[in-house]
Design an enzyme around this catalytic site. Structure first.
Site, PDB file in Angstrom:
ATOM      1  N   ASP A   1      58.249 -58.273  -0.543  1.00  0.00           N
ATOM      2  CA  ASP A   1      57.679 -59.387  -1.302  1.00  0.00           C
ATOM      3  C   ASP A   1      58.747 -60.366  -1.775  1.00  0.00           C
ATOM      4  O   ASP A   1      58.508 -61.572  -1.815  1.00  0.00           O
ATOM      5  CB  ASP A   1      56.877 -58.862  -2.505  1.00  0.00           C
ATOM      6  CG  ASP A   1      55.471 -58.475  -2.086  1.00  0.00           C
ATOM      7  OD1 ASP A   1      54.823 -59.278  -1.399  1.00  0.00           O
ATOM      8  OD2 ASP A   1      55.036 -57.362  -2.425  1.00  0.00           O
TER       9      ASP A   1
ATOM     10  N   CYS B   1      63.144 -50.504  -2.225  1.00  0.00           N
ATOM     11  CA  CYS B   1      62.095 -49.772  -1.496  1.00  0.00           C
ATOM     12  C   CYS B   1      61.367 -50.632  -0.474  1.00  0.00           C
ATOM     13  O   CYS B   1      60.337 -50.235   0.050  1.00  0.00           O
ATOM     14  CB  CYS B   1      61.117 -49.129  -2.470  1.00  0.00           C
ATOM     15  SG  CYS B   1      60.293 -50.309  -3.547  1.00  0.00           S
TER      16      CYS B   1
ATOM     17  N   HIS C   1      49.301 -57.249  15.525  1.00  0.00           N
ATOM     18  CA  HIS C   1      48.890 -56.019  14.849  1.00  0.00           C
ATOM     19  C   HIS C   1      49.240 -54.767  15.656  1.00  0.00           C
ATOM     20  O   HIS C   1      49.720 -53.778  15.122  1.00  0.00           O
ATOM     21  CB  HIS C   1      47.385 -56.015  14.608  1.00  0.00           C
ATOM     22  CG  HIS C   1      46.940 -57.048  13.629  1.00  0.00           C
ATOM     23  ND1 HIS C   1      47.750 -57.529  12.634  1.00  0.00           N
ATOM     24  CD2 HIS C   1      45.763 -57.683  13.486  1.00  0.00           C
ATOM     25  CE1 HIS C   1      47.087 -58.422  11.935  1.00  0.00           C
ATOM     26  NE2 HIS C   1      45.874 -58.539  12.429  1.00  0.00           N
TER      27      HIS C   1
ATOM     28  N   GLU D   1      60.502 -58.047  -7.301  1.00  0.00           N
ATOM     29  CA  GLU D   1      59.983 -58.576  -6.034  1.00  0.00           C
ATOM     30  C   GLU D   1      59.492 -60.016  -6.173  1.00  0.00           C
ATOM     31  O   GLU D   1      59.004 -60.600  -5.221  1.00  0.00           O
ATOM     32  CB  GLU D   1      58.905 -57.665  -5.438  1.00  0.00           C
ATOM     33  CG  GLU D   1      57.783 -57.280  -6.372  1.00  0.00           C
ATOM     34  CD  GLU D   1      56.792 -56.287  -5.745  1.00  0.00           C
ATOM     35  OE1 GLU D   1      56.844 -56.034  -4.539  1.00  0.00           O
ATOM     36  OE2 GLU D   1      55.951 -55.769  -6.503  1.00  0.00           O
TER      37      GLU D   1
HETATM   38  C1  PEP Z   1      57.971 -54.630  -1.309  1.00  0.00           C
HETATM   39  O1  PEP Z   1      57.340 -55.649  -1.614  1.00  0.00           O
HETATM   40  O2  PEP Z   1      59.104 -54.639  -0.798  1.00  0.00           O
HETATM   41  C2  PEP Z   1      57.355 -53.296  -1.498  1.00  0.00           C
HETATM   42  C3  PEP Z   1      58.028 -52.183  -1.297  1.00  0.00           C
HETATM   43  O3  PEP Z   1      56.058 -53.267  -1.853  1.00  0.00           O
HETATM   44  P1  PEP Z   1      54.824 -53.495  -0.857  1.00  0.00           P
HETATM   45  O4  PEP Z   1      55.360 -53.546   0.537  1.00  0.00           O
HETATM   46  O5  PEP Z   1      53.900 -52.337  -1.095  1.00  0.00           O
HETATM   47  O6  PEP Z   1      54.274 -54.790  -1.351  1.00  0.00           O
HETATM   48 MG    MG Z   2      55.617 -55.481  -2.868  1.00  0.00          MG
END
Ligand code: PEP
Ligand code: MG
Length: 576
Positions: free
Chosen positions: A461, A508, A195, A437
């Site tokens: 994800d 993203c 962490h 995802e």
């Molecule tokens: C992802 O899963 O890549 C994403 C951008 O969403 P989070 O990290 O918020 O799950």
């Molecule tokens: Mg995600």
């Protein structure tokens, strides 16, 4: 620098990149176990003291949590959910009250209870639960510090900038590090994915961990050099080593300055292909930062913070106010807002999340739609009102079937027609998209693409679900890589399918800001790169340094490998 001391090179684990040089401050995050004890107290008074301390600790943890979710990927903030859940644990609360009822003072009741839970957890033959023992001691210390009026002892904010040296740092101590006062930290314990390391990276504090026995060679007030990119540490470096450090640091700084001064220019490859470099944000503060760092817009507004910071469902007006603040900052730039992604590792009991055996495979994000359509309806209404004058894009997380998309679109139409009949001001030209995802969605991308305006690939994800590697489990972290050939194939499938249907695709996940991934993603045809604001200037420079034809070749070659390591090695050789 103390010239009389010998220079001592140490090798630890590179945990968070960056260079630092300064005096050592050794700190201890040990909990005080020998508290004052007495057994003839007024239970009502002691319980009131206890409740006040727990309330104060709870507030502090919530503040740290929202600070972290603002500064980092929101998942990092979830570490603090475990802390909050300890403080709400009925068994723990009952044990403390029982002792207080017997006349014990609050300090004794508290430390005995923490001791008890720590021992229970340590006894279990499960490294994850054993790791939670550290969390409980961390929370225990926070409450005890309040009880004993030492609430500042965890906040490390020295006036002279220092390099912190500690056996280990709890997540909450790491989160309270003041970036202006702490140049870097080094730890005897920890791993690259513990962490403290994750938070250091997110906060931009260089860190080296896992020094083990070597840690004993560091003393208070030694001068120390830290290279968080290589794991090298030098205690009392020679003048030559210090000179090299200053030179390297200056060089990095110059590159950063140039990147920042060019950050507002578009990201266009040498042969003229323009892509958008946009920001992942979680607050108005982030939005302002993203603009300063040259973001072409927002590619992911995570909205979980609206729900995580409350103990009840936020009403429409308060949601609208938050959205308006962000809309004002972003002006006319495109903005992608993701509807809330609660569940998985983000528990919010008032929304109905429960303990689940496999929360990442459970009641998360869009999957709440059947039981709680009201949440989505209220969010759609708030988004349409809050972003009435923006280039609004709405995006659904965790979609795994067309049914979910259709149901969400139905609720969206209801929101629009309600607002229309209320004559409310709302966003008109709204684009609607989904995150890709879940592997099923990448595989069915062509079908999905017919029903949406855009995709954004969530590689965090997508990697977790493709490789069946829990993204929060350190033990299997080495198996997780978005450069895994299977993940790359799915990314390619999603991009190709969207383009065949004339739709654009963003990405993203953390991958978008990774310098190694940039030419590969360019070559695969990605239209929009969305990343933490700090990475934007560098990403734009890298994009400008490639040409599309060359990136396409890189992508085609990278996709032929069968091993993750080969992909990475090849991409390393293509670096600019
Ligand atoms: C992802 O899963 O890549 C994403 C951008 O969403 P989070 O990290 O918020 O799950
Ligand atoms: Mg995600």
């Amino acid at each position: 620098m103390n010239q009389s001391k010998h220079s001592i090179p140490l090798q630890g684990i590179a945990a968070a990149p960056g260079l630092a040089y300064g005096p050592v401050k050794k700190i201890t995050t040990e909990i005080q176990r020998d508290v004052p004890r007495s057994q003839e107290n007024n239970p009502v008074e002691q319980q009131a003291r206890m409740d006040t301390a727990v309330r104060a600790a709870r507030k502090e943890i919530s503040n740290i949590k929202s600070r972290i979710s603002v500064q980092t990927n929101s998942n990092d903030a979830q570490i603090f959910d475990a802390h909050l859940s300890f403080l709400n644990d009925p068994v723990l609360i009952k044990k403390v009250s029982n002792m207080i009822g017997q006349g014990w003072n609050a300090e004794a009741a508290w430390i005995d209870t923490i001791d008890y839970f720590e021992k229970q957890l340590k006894k279990l033959n499960d490294p994850l639960l054993q790791a939670r023992a550290m969390d409980i001691v961390d929370v225990g210390k926070r409450v005890l510090d309040h009880l004993m009026d030492q609430s500042d002892s965890l906040i490390i904010s020295p006036e002279q900038p220092v390099v912190i040296a500690a056996d280990d740092l709890s997540p909450s101590s790491t989160a309270t590090l003041d970036k202006d006062a702490v140049l870097a930290f080094c730890l005897a314990g920890g791993s690259a994915t513990s962490h403290a390391s994750i938070l250091a990276k997110a906060l931009g504090i260089p860190a080296v961990v896992g020094l083990g026995e070597q840690f004993n060679r560091i003393s208070e007030n030694d001068q120390i050099l830290i290279n968080g990119s290589t794991g090298n540490v030098v205690v009392n470096p020679t003048p030559e080593q210090v000179e090299t450090y200053h030179r390297e640091k200056d060089e990095r700084h110059q590159v950063e300055l140039t990147d920042r001064s060019n950050a507002n220019l578009p990201a266009v490859t040498r042969d003229g292909r323009q892509v958008l470099v946009v920001a992942n944000i979680g607050s108005a503060e982030d939005a302002a930062n993203a603009r300063r760092l040259g973001a072409d817009g927002v590619g992911l507004l995570r909205t979980e913070f609206l729900y995580l910071n409350h103990d009840h469902m936020p009403d429409e007006e308060s949601q609208v106010l938050v959205y308006r603040e962000i809309a004002d900052i972003m002006g006319n730039l495109p903005l992608v807002v993701r509807t809330m992604d609660i569940g998985g590792d983000k528990a919010v009991p008032y929304l109905g999340t429960k303990d689940e055996a496999n929360p990442f495979l459970g009641w998360r994000a869009i999957r709440m739609i059947d039981e709680r359509p009201d949440i989505l309806l209220s969010q759609f209404r708030s988004l349409l009102r809050g972003f009435a004058n923006s280039q609004l894009h709405i995006m659904l997380p965790m979609v795994s079937s067309l049914d979910e998309l259709e149901k969400a679109l139905e609720i969206y139409r209801t929101a629009r027609s309600q607002l229309l009949s209320e004559k409310a001001l709302m966003a008109e030209e709204v684009k609607f998209g989904i995150m890709v995802e879940v592997p099923a969605t990448a595989i069915l991308a062509r079908q999905f693409a017919r029903h949406v305006d855009f995709f954004s690939i969530g590689t965090n994800d997508l990697t977790q679900y493709t490789l069946a590697v829990d993204r929060t489990n350190q033990r299997v972290a080495h198996l997780s890589s978005y450069f895994h050939p299977a993940v790359l194939q799915l990314i390619k499938m999603a991009i190709d399918a969207a383009h065949q249907e004339g739709k654009w695709v963003g990405l993203c996940g953390e991958m978008a800001g990774d310098p190694l991934a940039i030419p590969l993603l360019l070559g695969l045809g990605l239209d929009e790169f969305s990343m933490t604001p700090n990475s934007i200037p560098q990403a734009k420079r890298l994009i400008r340094s490639f040409d599309l034809a060359q990136s396409q070749e890189i992508a085609a070659t990278a996709l032929q490998y069968a091993h993750t390591a080969e992909v990475k090695e090849y991409l390393n050789g293509q670096k600019h």
